[in-house]
Write a protein that holds these residues in place. Structure first.
Motif, short mmCIF file in Angstrom:
data_model
loop_
_atom_site.label_atom_id
_atom_site.label_comp_id
_atom_site.label_asym_id
_atom_site.label_seq_id
_atom_site.Cartn_x
_atom_site.Cartn_y
_atom_site.Cartn_z
N MET A 1 -11.86 40.09 4.29
CA MET A 1 -11.43 41.13 5.15
C MET A 1 -10.24 41.76 4.56
N PRO A 2 -10.54 43.22 4.69
CA PRO A 2 -9.35 44.11 4.18
C PRO A 2 -8.05 43.64 4.86
N VAL A 3 -6.98 43.47 4.14
CA VAL A 3 -5.71 43.30 4.87
C VAL A 3 -4.54 44.31 4.14
N SER A 4 -3.57 44.46 5.01
CA SER A 4 -2.34 45.32 4.77
C SER A 4 -1.10 44.24 4.54
N VAL A 5 -0.49 44.50 3.64
CA VAL A 5 0.61 43.49 3.37
C VAL A 5 2.01 44.45 3.30
N GLY A 6 2.98 43.65 3.84
CA GLY A 6 4.30 44.07 3.90
C GLY A 6 5.24 42.91 3.35
N ALA A 7 6.10 43.41 2.46
CA ALA A 7 6.86 42.33 1.63
C ALA A 7 8.33 42.97 1.32
N THR A 8 9.21 41.80 1.29
CA THR A 8 10.50 42.04 0.88
C THR A 8 11.04 40.79 0.28
N MET A 9 12.13 41.00 -0.44
CA MET A 9 13.04 40.03 -0.79
C MET A 9 13.95 39.51 0.04
N ILE A 10 14.27 38.34 0.08
CA ILE A 10 15.27 37.99 1.11
C ILE A 10 16.67 38.60 0.66
N ASN A 11 17.35 39.02 1.71
CA ASN A 11 18.82 39.61 1.35
C ASN A 11 19.54 38.46 2.05
N GLY A 12 20.68 37.76 1.45
CA GLY A 12 21.30 36.70 2.04
C GLY A 12 22.49 37.40 2.99
N ARG A 13 22.86 38.74 2.91
CA ARG A 13 23.37 39.43 3.85
C ARG A 13 22.80 39.72 5.16
N GLU A 14 21.76 39.82 5.13
CA GLU A 14 20.87 40.08 6.37
C GLU A 14 20.69 38.70 7.25
N THR A 15 20.64 38.91 8.61
CA THR A 15 19.95 37.86 9.53
C THR A 15 18.43 37.89 9.11
N PHE A 16 17.94 36.80 9.52
CA PHE A 16 16.29 36.50 9.47
C PHE A 16 15.60 37.78 9.97
N SER A 17 16.18 37.95 11.44
CA SER A 17 15.69 39.19 12.17
C SER A 17 15.75 40.38 11.39
N GLU A 18 16.69 40.77 10.88
CA GLU A 18 16.71 42.09 10.04
C GLU A 18 15.74 42.18 9.00
N THR A 19 15.59 40.87 8.24
CA THR A 19 14.72 40.74 7.13
C THR A 19 13.27 41.17 7.81
N PHE A 20 12.77 40.47 8.92
CA PHE A 20 11.73 40.50 9.47
C PHE A 20 11.27 41.92 9.88
N GLN A 21 12.31 42.60 10.48
CA GLN A 21 12.29 43.91 10.79
C GLN A 21 12.01 44.81 9.52
N ARG A 22 12.52 44.61 8.61
CA ARG A 22 12.31 45.22 7.09
C ARG A 22 10.84 45.04 6.57
N THR A 23 10.47 43.85 6.71
CA THR A 23 9.17 43.54 6.33
C THR A 23 8.03 44.02 7.12
N THR A 24 8.50 44.18 8.50
CA THR A 24 7.60 44.97 9.32
C THR A 24 7.19 46.47 9.03
N GLU A 25 8.57 47.03 8.66
CA GLU A 25 8.26 48.51 8.19
C GLU A 25 7.70 48.57 6.89
N ALA A 26 7.68 47.71 6.16
CA ALA A 26 6.85 47.84 5.04
C ALA A 26 5.27 47.62 5.27
N LEU A 27 4.94 46.81 6.11
CA LEU A 27 3.78 46.59 6.58
C LEU A 27 3.16 47.80 7.36
N ALA A 28 3.94 48.65 8.23
CA ALA A 28 3.59 49.82 8.68
C ALA A 28 3.28 50.87 8.09
N ILE A 29 3.97 50.93 6.76
CA ILE A 29 3.76 51.93 5.57
C ILE A 29 2.56 51.36 4.86
#
Length: 201
Positions: free
Chosen positions: A161-189
């Motif tokens: 099935m066609p899929v869209s992917v959002g990805a990001t490298m983990i930034n140790g200065r961020e919380t996991f929630s912040e990283t997850f939000q950044r990945t969500t933004e990548a997926l939306a793009i």
């Protein structure tokens, strides 16, 4: 006594022994019933624990278990710069279900889940995050270039099935929630740009 039936004579003669035998027999039956319910309760507990952490359709960890596994990993590593997070969303799943039925839709979700499990390593954390979205936490991805290649290969080899992917490298200065939000933004793009593609932020 001579006219008494044999069975009555037997009962009178061995009354004490028969009572002891009956008590022992009832104790055995009671013990068996106890063990049956005990194992049944253990089985129910195990069953409940499994479905509290696993997705029933794909057998993958659910979102709650995913966050627990990631959290446990984060406290065991000192350098997170080599980890990455992916969100994979199946494109147009609602339309597919409307046209083909939810049973066929479930089959496709299962196929995508199996493909994701086969594409990523057993050391990575893969889950079905919600109905048509999967999350993957990649350990030791080493570089953003490698992450790009991993996403590119994933898109190219996906025939289910066609899929869209959002990805990001983990930034140790961020919380996991912040990283997850950044990945969500990548997926939306990715979904905004035409789906069936990936974005790395």
């Amino acid at each position: 006594m001579q006219d008494m039936p044999v069975w009555k004579l037997f009962v009178i003669t061995y009354t004490k022994e028969l009572i002891i035998f009956a008590i022992c027999f009832l104790c055995i039956i009671a013990f068996q019933i106890f063990m049956l319910f005990r194992h049944r309760n253990i089985g129910i507990t195990t069953f409940n624990k499994f479905f509290a952490t696993k997705d029933g359709l794909t057998g993958l960890p659910n979102s709650v278990e995913f966050r627990r596994l990631v959290r446990n990993h984060l406290v065991t590593v000192s350098d997170l710069s080599a980890d990455a997070l992916l969100l994979i969303d199946v494109d147009n799943m609602r339309v597919f279900n409307d046209e083909n039925g939810t049973a066929e839709g479930d089959r496709k979700i299962k196929e995508v889940a199996d493909y994701i499990k086969s594409h990523f390593r057993s050391s990575d954390i893969v889950c079905r995050y919600e109905s048509d979205m999967f999350a993957v936490y990649l350990k030791n991805i080493l570089s953003e270039k490698m992450l790009y290649k991993k996403c590119e290969t994933f898109i190219e080899k996906n025939y289910y099935m066609p899929v869209s992917v959002g990805a990001t490298m983990i930034n140790g200065r961020e919380t996991f929630s912040e990283t997850f939000q950044r990945t969500t933004e990548a997926l939306a793009i990715s979904k905004k740009d035409g789906r069936a593609r990936f974005t790395v932020l």
